[in-house]
Design an enzyme around this catalytic site. Structure first.
Site, PDB file in Angstrom:
ATOM      1  N   ASP A   1       0.840  -1.198   0.000  1.00 59.03           N
ATOM      2  CA  ASP A   1       0.000   0.000   0.000  1.00 59.03           C
ATOM      3  C   ASP A   1       0.876   1.249   0.000  1.00 59.03           C
ATOM      4  OD1 ASP A   1      -2.890   1.119   0.650  1.00 59.03           O
ATOM      5  OD2 ASP A   1      -1.461   2.247   1.872  1.00 59.03           O
TER       6      ASP A   1
ATOM      7  N   TYR B   1       3.053   9.816  -0.713  1.00 55.05           N
ATOM      8  CA  TYR B   1       4.116   9.275   0.157  1.00 55.05           C
ATOM      9  C   TYR B   1       5.509   9.505  -0.434  1.00 55.05           C
ATOM     10  CZ  TYR B   1       0.272   6.574   2.341  1.00 55.05           C
ATOM     11  OH  TYR B   1      -0.893   6.177   2.951  1.00 55.05           O
TER      12      TYR B   1
ATOM     13  N   LYS C   1      -2.626   5.697  -4.388  1.00 53.29           N
ATOM     14  CA  LYS C   1      -3.743   6.612  -4.110  1.00 53.29           C
ATOM     15  C   LYS C   1      -3.534   7.949  -4.807  1.00 53.29           C
ATOM     16  CE  LYS C   1      -3.666   4.629   0.527  1.00 53.29           C
ATOM     17  NZ  LYS C   1      -2.224   4.554   0.862  1.00 53.29           N
TER      18      LYS C   1
ATOM     19  N   HIS D   1      -7.548   9.349  -2.191  1.00 52.30           N
ATOM     20  CA  HIS D   1      -6.908   9.356  -0.863  1.00 52.30           C
ATOM     21  C   HIS D   1      -7.811   9.984   0.212  1.00 52.30           C
ATOM     22  CE1 HIS D   1      -2.549   9.243   0.839  1.00 52.30           C
ATOM     23  NE2 HIS D   1      -3.415   9.029   1.806  1.00 52.30           N
TER      24      HIS D   1
END
Ligand code: NDP
Length: 276
Positions: free
Chosen positions: A47, A52, A77, A110
């Site tokens: 994930d 990120y 996401k 997200h």
């Protein structure tokens, strides 16, 4: 030794491992090392997210692992800055280039970012990518029942997954029940409470001692037995292995009740009704 994680079946028939590996707050190079360790330990679901900043490291670890693509389940996401139909199509291509993949297993919005009021158009782009065969399953993250109700009313594909914050201090009864009624799998983010004290709670430590397991293993087992998908994060190799070693014991009803009594409706992250 690597462990095999049982799958759940999503509402479109796609299989998703019930336990995966999360990489939030892991810098790109470290993500490459951590994902490599996770794949070696038997994780097959990873994930990540555009936000990120580690889709490239994640992709490098996947490419180097030698694990056949069809055995992997990769989630990324779409970030809040990319809501809107065209922006979503562009953001998806960027993520896929960074990951080095030609199809994605699960794409999530997200956050609903309700102030932008654009998640419906965003999701319509998800539907297009899904019908073009570029994504196996589409879903959302941090969507409250009110956001899902609107989305389901205005689009065609019921989301396969809603990834929300769930742990013993935030058990999300209403959201989990709503998701279950709609056939949406609940995926728990920060399943261990993001390292903010859950693992030291005496009731959890007591259950851990009873089973001769670690508190993290007990919390993950609690999620799995409730039916949640979990994606614990660690950059520590021994913990990465420990967190997947949870399929050879079970909690009894008393253990489950002791953990379920810990709910405080306490978030560690932002409120989805306001964020973004
Ligand atoms: P987790 O609940 O997975 O907890 C991670 C923390 O617990 C780290 O500090 C880690 O330390 C520590 N830890 C992990 N395993 C153990 C263990 N066995 N024993 C003791 N400590 C342990 O936190 P996250 O917040 O990272 O959530 C997991 C994933 O959920 C994220 O990585 C991300 O993929 C997803 N997520 C999604 C969000 C969303 O908005 N959709 C928001 C937040 C998270 P260390 O790494 O140092 O070993």
């Amino acid at each position: 030794m690597s462990t095999k994680v049982p799958p759940i079946i999503l509402n479109n028939g796609v299989e998703m491992p019930q336990l995966g590996f999360g990489v939030w707050q892991v810098p790109d190079d470290e993500a490459e090392r951590a994902v490599a360790t996770a794949l070696e330990a038997g994780y097959r679901s990873i994930d990540t997210a555009a936000a990120y900043g580690n889709e490239e490291g994640t992709g490098r670890a996947i490419a180097a692992s030698g694990v056949p693509r069809e055995e992997l389940f990769v989630t990324t996401k779409l970030w809040n800055d990319d809501h809107g139909y065209d922006a979503t199509l562009r953001a998806f291509d960027t993520s896929m280039t960074k990951l080095g993949l030609d199809y994605l297993d699960l794409y999530l919005i997200h956050w609903p970012a309700p102030k932008q009021d654009n998640y419906v158009d965003t999701y319509k782009a998800f539907e297009k990518l899904h019908s073009d065969g570029r994504i196996k399953a589409i879903g959302v993250s941090n969507f409250l029942p009110e956001h899902l109700e609107r989305l389901i009313g205005e689009t065609s594909v019921i989301p396969a997954v809603d990834q929300i914050e769930v742990h013993p201090h935030l058990q999300q009864h209403a959201a989990r029940e709503y998701n279950a009624e709609q056939g949406i799998a609940t995926e728990a983010w920060s399943p261990l409470g993001s390292g903010k004290g859950i693992l030291e709670v005496p009731a959890i430590v007591a259950v851990a001692q009873k089973h001769n397991r670690t508190p993290a293993q007990i919390v993950l087992r609690w999620h799995l037995q409730l039916g949640n998908v979990v994606i614990p994060k660690s950059v520590t190799p021994s913990r990465i292995r420990e967190n997947i070693d949870v399929f050879d014991f079970s909690l009894d009803t008393e253990d489950l009740a002791a953990i379920s009594a810990l709910n405080e409706d306490r978030r560690t992250g932002p409120d989805p009704a306001k964020f973004g």
